[in-house]
Structures are given as structure tokens and as C-alpha cells.
Scaffold this motif. Structure first.
Motif, PDB file in Angstrom:
ATOM      1  N   MET A   1       0.855  -1.171   0.000  1.00 37.48           N
ATOM      2  CA  MET A   1       0.000   0.000   0.000  1.00 37.48           C
ATOM      3  C   MET A   1       0.902   1.235   0.000  1.00 37.48           C
ATOM      4  O   MET A   1       1.811   1.348   0.796  1.00 37.48           O
ATOM      5  CB  MET A   1      -0.903  -0.029   1.232  1.00 37.48           C
ATOM      6  N   GLU A   2       0.648   2.147  -0.919  1.00 37.32           N
ATOM      7  CA  GLU A   2       1.433   3.367  -1.059  1.00 37.32           C
ATOM      8  C   GLU A   2       1.034   4.401   0.003  1.00 37.32           C
ATOM      9  O   GLU A   2      -0.078   4.375   0.519  1.00 37.32           O
ATOM     10  CB  GLU A   2       1.211   3.974  -2.455  1.00 37.32           C
ATOM     11  N   PHE A   3       1.946   5.317   0.293  1.00 38.70           N
ATOM     12  CA  PHE A   3       1.717   6.354   1.289  1.00 38.70           C
ATOM     13  C   PHE A   3       0.491   7.197   0.937  1.00 38.70           C
ATOM     14  O   PHE A   3      -0.338   7.501   1.789  1.00 38.70           O
ATOM     15  CB  PHE A   3       2.968   7.230   1.401  1.00 38.70           C
ATOM     16  N   GLU A   4       0.333   7.551  -0.363  1.00 41.64           N
ATOM     17  CA  GLU A   4      -0.821   8.352  -0.783  1.00 41.64           C
ATOM     18  C   GLU A   4      -2.133   7.591  -0.528  1.00 41.64           C
ATOM     19  O   GLU A   4      -3.140   8.199  -0.175  1.00 41.64           O
ATOM     20  CB  GLU A   4      -0.722   8.724  -2.271  1.00 41.64           C
ATOM     21  N   GLN A   5      -2.109   6.277  -0.728  1.00 42.65           N
ATOM     22  CA  GLN A   5      -3.302   5.482  -0.490  1.00 42.65           C
ATOM     23  C   GLN A   5      -3.655   5.477   0.994  1.00 42.65           C
ATOM     24  O   GLN A   5      -4.828   5.518   1.357  1.00 42.65           O
ATOM     25  CB  GLN A   5      -3.093   4.049  -0.981  1.00 42.65           C
ATOM     26  N   ILE A   6      -2.643   5.434   1.858  1.00 51.84           N
ATOM     27  CA  ILE A   6      -2.878   5.473   3.302  1.00 51.84           C
ATOM     28  C   ILE A   6      -3.510   6.811   3.680  1.00 51.84           C
ATOM     29  O   ILE A   6      -4.480   6.863   4.427  1.00 51.84           O
ATOM     30  CB  ILE A   6      -1.572   5.236   4.090  1.00 51.84           C
ATOM     31  N   LEU A   7      -2.984   7.902   3.121  1.00 52.90           N
ATOM     32  CA  LEU A   7      -3.540   9.228   3.408  1.00 52.90           C
ATOM     33  C   LEU A   7      -4.990   9.322   2.926  1.00 52.90           C
ATOM     34  O   LEU A   7      -5.843   9.895   3.617  1.00 52.90           O
ATOM     35  CB  LEU A   7      -2.701  10.322   2.746  1.00 52.90           C
ATOM     36  N   GLU A   8      -5.283   8.759   1.758  1.00 55.80           N
ATOM     37  CA  GLU A   8      -6.650   8.791   1.252  1.00 55.80           C
ATOM     38  C   GLU A   8      -7.583   7.990   2.158  1.00 55.80           C
ATOM     39  O   GLU A   8      -8.707   8.414   2.436  1.00 55.80           O
ATOM     40  CB  GLU A   8      -6.699   8.257  -0.167  1.00 55.80           C
ATOM     41  N   LEU A   9      -7.108   6.829   2.654  1.00 56.84           N
ATOM     42  CA  LEU A   9      -7.920   6.039   3.591  1.00 56.84           C
ATOM     43  C   LEU A   9      -8.216   6.834   4.854  1.00 56.84           C
ATOM     44  O   LEU A   9      -9.347   6.856   5.341  1.00 56.84           O
ATOM     45  CB  LEU A   9      -7.190   4.746   3.975  1.00 56.84           C
ATOM     46  N   ILE A  10      -7.205   7.496   5.393  1.00 54.60           N
ATOM     47  CA  ILE A  10      -7.390   8.301   6.603  1.00 54.60           C
ATOM     48  C   ILE A  10      -8.444   9.372   6.344  1.00 54.60           C
ATOM     49  O   ILE A  10      -9.354   9.577   7.143  1.00 54.60           O
ATOM     50  CB  ILE A  10      -6.056   8.929   7.061  1.00 54.60           C
ATOM     51  N   ASP A  11      -8.351  10.043   5.199  1.00 59.43           N
ATOM     52  CA  ASP A  11      -9.288  11.107   4.858  1.00 59.43           C
ATOM     53  C   ASP A  11     -10.712  10.562   4.719  1.00 59.43           C
ATOM     54  O   ASP A  11     -11.657  11.128   5.257  1.00 59.43           O
ATOM     55  CB  ASP A  11      -8.850  11.777   3.554  1.00 59.43           C
ATOM     56  N   ARG A  12     -10.870   9.441   4.030  1.00 60.62           N
ATOM     57  CA  ARG A  12     -12.211   8.879   3.824  1.00 60.62           C
ATOM     58  C   ARG A  12     -12.822   8.369   5.120  1.00 60.62           C
ATOM     59  O   ARG A  12     -14.015   8.527   5.343  1.00 60.62           O
ATOM     60  CB  ARG A  12     -12.166   7.778   2.777  1.00 60.62           C
ATOM     61  N   VAL A  13     -12.021   7.745   5.986  1.00 65.53           N
ATOM     62  CA  VAL A  13     -12.545   7.274   7.273  1.00 65.53           C
ATOM     63  C   VAL A  13     -12.954   8.483   8.115  1.00 65.53           C
ATOM     64  O   VAL A  13     -13.985   8.473   8.776  1.00 65.53           O
ATOM     65  CB  VAL A  13     -11.518   6.389   8.015  1.00 65.53           C
ATOM     66  N   SER A  14     -12.154   9.562   8.068  1.00 75.38           N
ATOM     67  CA  SER A  14     -12.470  10.772   8.833  1.00 75.38           C
ATOM     68  C   SER A  14     -13.799  11.379   8.412  1.00 75.38           C
ATOM     69  O   SER A  14     -14.562  11.838   9.249  1.00 75.38           O
ATOM     70  CB  SER A  14     -11.372  11.823   8.625  1.00 75.38           C
ATOM     71  N   LYS A  15     -14.085  11.361   7.117  1.00 77.16           N
ATOM     72  CA  LYS A  15     -15.285  12.011   6.600  1.00 77.16           C
ATOM     73  C   LYS A  15     -16.494  11.087   6.583  1.00 77.16           C
ATOM     74  O   LYS A  15     -17.597  11.530   6.323  1.00 77.16           O
ATOM     75  CB  LYS A  15     -15.013  12.556   5.211  1.00 77.16           C
ATOM     76  N   SER A  16     -16.286   9.813   6.837  1.00 76.92           N
ATOM     77  CA  SER A  16     -17.407   8.874   6.827  1.00 76.92           C
ATOM     78  C   SER A  16     -17.993   8.747   8.228  1.00 76.92           C
ATOM     79  O   SER A  16     -17.501   9.321   9.175  1.00 76.92           O
ATOM     80  CB  SER A  16     -16.940   7.500   6.339  1.00 76.92           C
ATOM     81  N   GLY A  17     -19.038   7.965   8.359  1.00 69.94           N
ATOM     82  CA  GLY A  17     -19.641   7.721   9.662  1.00 69.94           C
ATOM     83  C   GLY A  17     -18.976   6.560  10.392  1.00 69.94           C
ATOM     84  O   GLY A  17     -19.428   6.180  11.468  1.00 69.94           O
ATOM     85  N   LEU A  18     -17.925   6.016   9.797  1.00 70.68           N
ATOM     86  CA  LEU A  18     -17.260   4.877  10.433  1.00 70.68           C
ATOM     87  C   LEU A  18     -16.581   5.290  11.732  1.00 70.68           C
ATOM     88  O   LEU A  18     -16.036   6.390  11.836  1.00 70.68           O
ATOM     89  CB  LEU A  18     -16.200   4.282   9.498  1.00 70.68           C
TER      90      LEU A  18
END
Length: 149
Positions: free
Chosen positions: A1-18
């Protein structure tokens, strides 16, 4: 998993209801929990040595600045993660400048994502009061690009 993908996951989890998220593949285990709009990234357990992944994630978590309150006006925001370009080419004039009048649907910038150029249109009629990012700067989903009054 690339660093950019990790950052995108962090961003999506932050903005989701998860409230929690776990991922495990290729010897990399990533777990995130969210409480009161705060994302907690737990240390990664790596089966194979991958120090280049653990170090940038830590640096990113420390470098996230506190958000400033937005000034009065309407904001044209980034619809995706990518690189902001104010002009269609390096030697071309910018699409808009501070003080320019814009109409809803008018192209005001480009955001490059995965080598695709995405035209950013104004969501409002009005005057460009502020350009919130620099040309060539990386932008996040939902980040203000322009303030329109």
C-alpha cells in the motif's frame, strides 16, 4: 500500500460515519479508530520490513495543522484529491484572478489526479475574493480552493 493510499484512507474514514476501520494485506496491518471527529492511527504491524511506510504516516499525523475558521463568502472546494493548477498550461494566463467576476459553471481551475486533468467549475455567480491555494499545490477532498463573494 502506497503512502498516498494510506492518506486517502485516513481522509475517507475521517469524513465517513465509520468509527473503526482495519486493513491487512501483503504483511501490512492498518487499524484506525475515530472518536469525536479525531482519527487515531494505531501503529502498523509489519510482517515484512517496510520502514518507509511507518515513518511517513507518523510524520503526516504530526504535520496536520489545526483548521482555521473560514472567512465570510461561498467556497469553491476541491471535488477530489490531486494537484491544483490555476492555468491550463505553464505559460498560460490563470483561469481566474482575485477580483474577476465568475458565473456558475465557469471553469476556474484544474485538479490533476492520477494523470487526469479535471476541470473545476464555479458553483456560484460572484467575484473571486481569494485564491486559497498556490499553483502546483496538493489539495485534499473538500479543501477550499476559492472564496467567492
Amino acid at each position: 500500500m502506497e503512502f498516498e493510499q494510506i492518506l486517502e484512507l485516513i481522509d475517507r474514514v475521517s469524513k465517513s460515519g465509520l468509527t473503526a476501520f482495519s486493513y491487512e494485506a501483503d504483511g501490512v496491518k492498518l487499524s484506525m479508530e475515530q472518536s469525536e471527529k479525531t482519527v487515531v492511527v494505531q501503529p502498523m504491524t509489519v510482517v515484512q520490513s517496510a520502514p518507509q511506510i511507518a515513518e511517513p504516516a507518523k510524520a503526516y499525523a504530526e504535520a496536520v495543522p489545526e483548521e482555521e475558521p473560514l472567512k465570510e463568502g461561498n467556497y469553491i472546494k476541491a471535488p477530489l484529491v490531486g494537484t491544483f493548477y490555476a492555468a491550463p498550461a505553464q505559460d498560460a494566463e490563470p483561469f481566474v484572478s482575485v477580483g474577476d467576476r465568475v458565473k456558475k459553471g465557469q471553469i476556474v481551475a484544474i485538479v490533476e489526479a492520477m494523470k487526469l486533468m479535471n476541470e473545476i467549475e464555479s458553483d456560484f455567480d460572484g467575484e473571486i475574493a481569494e485564491i486559497c491555494v498556490e499553483n502546483g499545490e496538493a489539495v485534499e477532498y473538500g479543501q477550499p480552493l476559492f472564496r467567492v463573494k
